[in-house]
Design a protein around this motif. Structure first.
Motif, PDB file in Angstrom:
ATOM      1  N   MET A   1       0.842  -1.205   0.000  1.00 23.46           N
ATOM      2  CA  MET A   1       0.000   0.000   0.000  1.00 23.46           C
ATOM      3  C   MET A   1       0.875   1.253   0.000  1.00 23.46           C
ATOM      4  O   MET A   1       1.742   1.400   0.864  1.00 23.46           O
ATOM      5  CB  MET A   1      -0.933   0.002   1.212  1.00 23.46           C
ATOM      6  CG  MET A   1      -1.887  -1.169   1.223  1.00 23.46           C
ATOM      7  SD  MET A   1      -3.154  -1.068   2.521  1.00 23.46           S
ATOM      8  CE  MET A   1      -4.289   0.112   1.802  1.00 23.46           C
ATOM      9  N   GLN A   2       0.659   2.141  -0.964  1.00 23.77           N
ATOM     10  CA  GLN A   2       1.490   3.326  -1.139  1.00 23.77           C
ATOM     11  C   GLN A   2       0.759   4.615  -0.761  1.00 23.77           C
ATOM     12  O   GLN A   2      -0.474   4.654  -0.723  1.00 23.77           O
ATOM     13  CB  GLN A   2       1.929   3.432  -2.600  1.00 23.77           C
ATOM     14  CG  GLN A   2       2.787   2.274  -3.077  1.00 23.77           C
ATOM     15  CD  GLN A   2       4.141   2.246  -2.394  1.00 23.77           C
ATOM     16  OE1 GLN A   2       4.297   1.621  -1.357  1.00 23.77           O
ATOM     17  NE2 GLN A   2       5.106   2.927  -2.948  1.00 23.77           N
ATOM     18  N   ASN A   3       1.535   5.672  -0.522  1.00 23.08           N
ATOM     19  CA  ASN A   3       0.960   7.005  -0.316  1.00 23.08           C
ATOM     20  C   ASN A   3       0.637   7.579  -1.697  1.00 23.08           C
ATOM     21  O   ASN A   3       1.308   8.483  -2.199  1.00 23.08           O
ATOM     22  CB  ASN A   3       1.942   7.906   0.435  1.00 23.08           C
ATOM     23  CG  ASN A   3       1.308   9.213   0.875  1.00 23.08           C
ATOM     24  OD1 ASN A   3       0.304   9.652   0.325  1.00 23.08           O
ATOM     25  ND2 ASN A   3       1.903   9.846   1.860  1.00 23.08           N
ATOM     26  N   SER A   4      -0.391   7.018  -2.307  1.00 25.61           N
ATOM     27  CA  SER A   4      -0.757   7.400  -3.676  1.00 25.61           C
ATOM     28  C   SER A   4      -1.297   8.820  -3.749  1.00 25.61           C
ATOM     29  O   SER A   4      -1.266   9.459  -4.809  1.00 25.61           O
ATOM     30  CB  SER A   4      -1.781   6.409  -4.253  1.00 25.61           C
ATOM     31  OG  SER A   4      -2.783   6.114  -3.310  1.00 25.61           O
ATOM     32  N   GLY A   5      -1.796   9.323  -2.617  1.00 23.10           N
ATOM     33  CA  GLY A   5      -2.229  10.720  -2.583  1.00 23.10           C
ATOM     34  C   GLY A   5      -1.065  11.655  -2.824  1.00 23.10           C
ATOM     35  O   GLY A   5      -1.168  12.654  -3.550  1.00 23.10           O
ATOM     36  N   LEU A   6       0.085  11.334  -2.221  1.00 20.80           N
ATOM     37  CA  LEU A   6       1.303  12.118  -2.443  1.00 20.80           C
ATOM     38  C   LEU A   6       1.744  12.004  -3.897  1.00 20.80           C
ATOM     39  O   LEU A   6       2.147  13.000  -4.516  1.00 20.80           O
ATOM     40  CB  LEU A   6       2.424  11.625  -1.519  1.00 20.80           C
ATOM     41  CG  LEU A   6       3.800  12.263  -1.718  1.00 20.80           C
ATOM     42  CD1 LEU A   6       3.750  13.762  -1.463  1.00 20.80           C
ATOM     43  CD2 LEU A   6       4.834  11.594  -0.822  1.00 20.80           C
ATOM     44  N   ALA A   7       1.654  10.802  -4.456  1.00 21.39           N
ATOM     45  CA  ALA A   7       2.040  10.599  -5.856  1.00 21.39           C
ATOM     46  C   ALA A   7       1.172  11.440  -6.791  1.00 21.39           C
ATOM     47  O   ALA A   7       1.674  12.052  -7.742  1.00 21.39           O
ATOM     48  CB  ALA A   7       1.916   9.115  -6.213  1.00 21.39           C
ATOM     49  N   THR A   8      -0.126  11.465  -6.519  1.00 19.41           N
ATOM     50  CA  THR A   8      -1.044  12.258  -7.339  1.00 19.41           C
ATOM     51  C   THR A   8      -0.724  13.738  -7.221  1.00 19.41           C
ATOM     52  O   THR A   8      -0.729  14.478  -8.224  1.00 19.41           O
ATOM     53  CB  THR A   8      -2.510  12.010  -6.905  1.00 19.41           C
ATOM     54  OG1 THR A   8      -2.784  10.609  -6.969  1.00 19.41           O
ATOM     55  CG2 THR A   8      -3.485  12.746  -7.809  1.00 19.41           C
ATOM     56  N   ASN A   9      -0.433  14.186  -6.010  1.00 19.80           N
ATOM     57  CA  ASN A   9      -0.110  15.597  -5.792  1.00 19.80           C
ATOM     58  C   ASN A   9       1.192  15.987  -6.486  1.00 19.80           C
ATOM     59  O   ASN A   9       1.302  17.064  -7.090  1.00 19.80           O
ATOM     60  CB  ASN A   9      -0.009  15.877  -4.294  1.00 19.80           C
ATOM     61  CG  ASN A   9       0.168  17.355  -3.999  1.00 19.80           C
ATOM     62  OD1 ASN A   9      -0.651  18.181  -4.391  1.00 19.80           O
ATOM     63  ND2 ASN A   9       1.250  17.691  -3.330  1.00 19.80           N
TER      64      ASN A   9
END
Length: 311
Positions: A261-269
């Motif tokens: 599970m990744q910090n995909s919110g950070l990736a999107t930002n």
């Protein structure tokens, strides 16, 4: 309440999937859930987790730093390599490859702590890995992104540090303190925690999907395949690494979930701010945000049925 909560916990995957489908195909039904609520929802769940923990749980993590180090090295070794390899294998365009690699080079997200908690895994170890990974991310995320893409990425160090303190550390610390002072009362609340956690995850998924539904639906199936493989292979490698280092099931659950599970919110930002000329670079992160909550719910349902010495 315990029976209702346990029933909801067992059906978590089905419920999350149904909510995601509703938000994707009928986004108007969920647009009222503001994306700004996401951090607050996670804070509520983290506070609930704190109510089940004691300071001694974290002492165990620091008394065996080897587990944290193994999880952190695996996080930044496995996921970026998988992201780049899958992107190249399936011949992604430059824009989408940037998005997939950004997901891979980001640290594990706070959702991993929630899923580990629901899986009856080592939540203290999960939080320890997430915290250390987040502290390393301002240095490793730009470096690894440059290594794989030869593109420089600036990460807001201050914002990341503040985020992990606000969303994870403070709520859990408050929960532990209240549990220490009012232990007799908080024990009665524990039966409701799975219900609260599932509700929070459903609201998060509904918010993310409804606000990005157009982008998600406009993407080809190949991106969905890559995101799903990236996540599932992360779980598998994490579990395998735990097995390799002879961890018990309690810890293997935490390592598997943390890596997958990744910090995909950070990736999107990061895709939105750093690669503003590549709008499609945001899509993999948006899809991952949805998918890893669905897969995490399914995995939690499987893991919580696997008994170990801590049950």
């Amino acid at each position: 309440m315990k029976r209702v909560s346990d029933f909801i916990g067992k059906l978590m995957a089905v419920i999350v999937l149904a909510v995601a489908a509703l938000a994707l195909f009928v986004p108007k039904t969920c647009l009222w859930i503001d994306t700004g609520w996401i951090n607050y929802l996670l804070m509520v769940v983290m506070f609930g987790m704190g109510l089940t923990m004691k300071l001694g749980d974290f002492a165990v993590v620091f008394s065996r730093p080897k587990d944290v180090i193994i999880g952190c090295i695996a996080q930044f070794a496995v996921m970026p390599l998988l992201a780049f390899g899958l992107g190249k294998l399936f011949g992604l365009s430059d824009e989408l490859l940037v998005g997939v690699v950004l997901v891979g080079t980001c640290p594990g997200g706070t959702s991993s702590n929630v899923i580990t908690f629901l899986s009856k895994g080592d939540t203290a170890l999960s939080i320890g890995m997430t915290s250390v990974n987040t502290l390393l991310a301002p240095f490793l995320t730009p470096a690894l992104t440059y290594l794989y893409l030869r593109k420089s990425v600036d990460v807001d160090v201050k914002a990341m540090f503040i985020s992990i303190i606000q969303v994870v550390i403070i709520p859990i610390a408050l929960g532990i303190i209240i549990n220490k002072i009012f232990g007799k009362y908080t024990e009665k609340l524990r039966d409701a925690l799975p219900l609260i956690s599932v509700t929070a995850i459903c609201l998060i998924v509904a918010s993310v999907v409804s606000h990005t539904s157009e982008l998600i639906l406009s993407t080809g199936a190949i991106v969905f395949v890559i995101v799903i493989l990236h996540n599932l292979l992360g779980y598998a490698f994490g579990f395998g690494i735990g097995q390799l280092f002879k961890m018990d099931m309690y810890r293997k659950k935490a390592v598997s979930i943390e890596i997958g599970m990744q910090n995909s919110g950070l990736a999107t930002n990061l895709a939105k701010t750093v690669f503003s000329g590549m709008p499609m670079a945001m899509v993999p992160g948006a899809i991952f945000s949805v998918w890893h909550n669905i897969s995490g719910a399914i995995l939690a349902g499987i893991f919580r049925r696997i008994k170990d010495k801590h049950d």
